[in-house]
Design a protein around this motif. Structure first.
Motif, mmCIF file in Angstrom:
data_model
loop_
_atom_site.group_PDB
_atom_site.id
_atom_site.type_symbol
_atom_site.label_atom_id
_atom_site.label_comp_id
_atom_site.label_asym_id
_atom_site.label_seq_id
_atom_site.Cartn_x
_atom_site.Cartn_y
_atom_site.Cartn_z
ATOM 1 N N LEU A 1 29.550 44.164 39.297
ATOM 2 C CA LEU A 1 29.842 42.936 38.560
ATOM 3 C C LEU A 1 29.230 41.719 39.244
ATOM 4 O O LEU A 1 28.430 40.996 38.640
ATOM 5 N N SER B 1 25.485 41.196 39.309
ATOM 6 C CA SER B 1 24.867 40.830 38.027
ATOM 7 C C SER B 1 24.783 39.326 37.825
ATOM 8 O O SER B 1 23.997 38.851 37.011
ATOM 9 N N VAL C 1 35.647 36.320 40.316
ATOM 10 C CA VAL C 1 35.979 36.795 38.972
ATOM 11 C C VAL C 1 36.630 35.658 38.188
ATOM 12 O O VAL C 1 36.294 35.421 37.021
ATOM 13 N N ILE D 1 32.543 36.092 31.624
ATOM 14 C CA ILE D 1 33.186 37.372 31.340
ATOM 15 C C ILE D 1 34.513 37.079 30.641
ATOM 16 O O ILE D 1 35.074 35.994 30.793
#
Length: 167
Positions: free
Chosen positions: A31, A34, A145, A154
């Motif tokens: 993740l 990327s 995140v 995301i």
């Protein structure tokens, strides 16, 4: 999509292992790899220019400043300010996202200027503590995140919503 540049800041001698671990982890995680490019000063090739000018320019060019704070304040310039504090100040001046991680230690072991730097940071932003490399990795992952979610890079649905669309 433009890659998001992260600048990792700390006293290099105190956090050499953690800096390399974070760079390698963020570069190879499915993740994080990327989305993010990671800069640590140790990767900088020889350059005919002022060290301070180089690291301040790298901070100005980054999207996220990650600061690791521990025992040592580090080298002090003629004004008595460490590179880590200069980098933090530049990130603040440039309105960069600042993610600060403070190593849990006995406070009496911390350099007085490092303790003052922590107080300065705590007046500005929310910071997270860590005890070792594993807890640092987890804290950085969680913060990144959240950064991606806040910027809608995301998306995560609640469990019930994901389940209801699967039927």
């Amino acid at each position: 999509m433009k890659r998001i540049k992260i600048f990792v800041s700390s006293v290099q001698s105190e956090f050499a292992e953690e800096r390399r671990m974070l760079r390698n982890y963020m570069s190879t995680d499915a993740l994080l790899g990327s989305f993010f490019d990671v800069f640590i000063f140790e990767d900088m090739p020889a350059y005919d220019g002022s060290v301070q000018k180089v690291y301040l320019q790298e901070v100005a060019d980054c999207d996220i400043y990650i600061g690791l704070i521990g025992n040592k304040y580090g080298y002090e310039d003629v004004e008595g300010i460490s590179p880590t504090e200069r980098e933090y100040d530049e990130a603040s001046r440039c309105h960069k996202s600042r993610l600060i991680f403070i190593k849990s230690i006995h406070e009496e072991q911390r350099h007085p200027k490092e303790a003052a730097f922590i107080q300065k940071v705590e007046q500005d932003i929310v910071r997270k503590t860590f005890i070792d490399g594993e807890s640092l990795r987890y804290a950085v992952y969680s913060a990144l995140v959240r950064y991606l979610q806040d910027r809608e890079c995301i998306h995560s649905k609640p469990f019930d919503a994901a389940r209801s669309t699967a039927t």
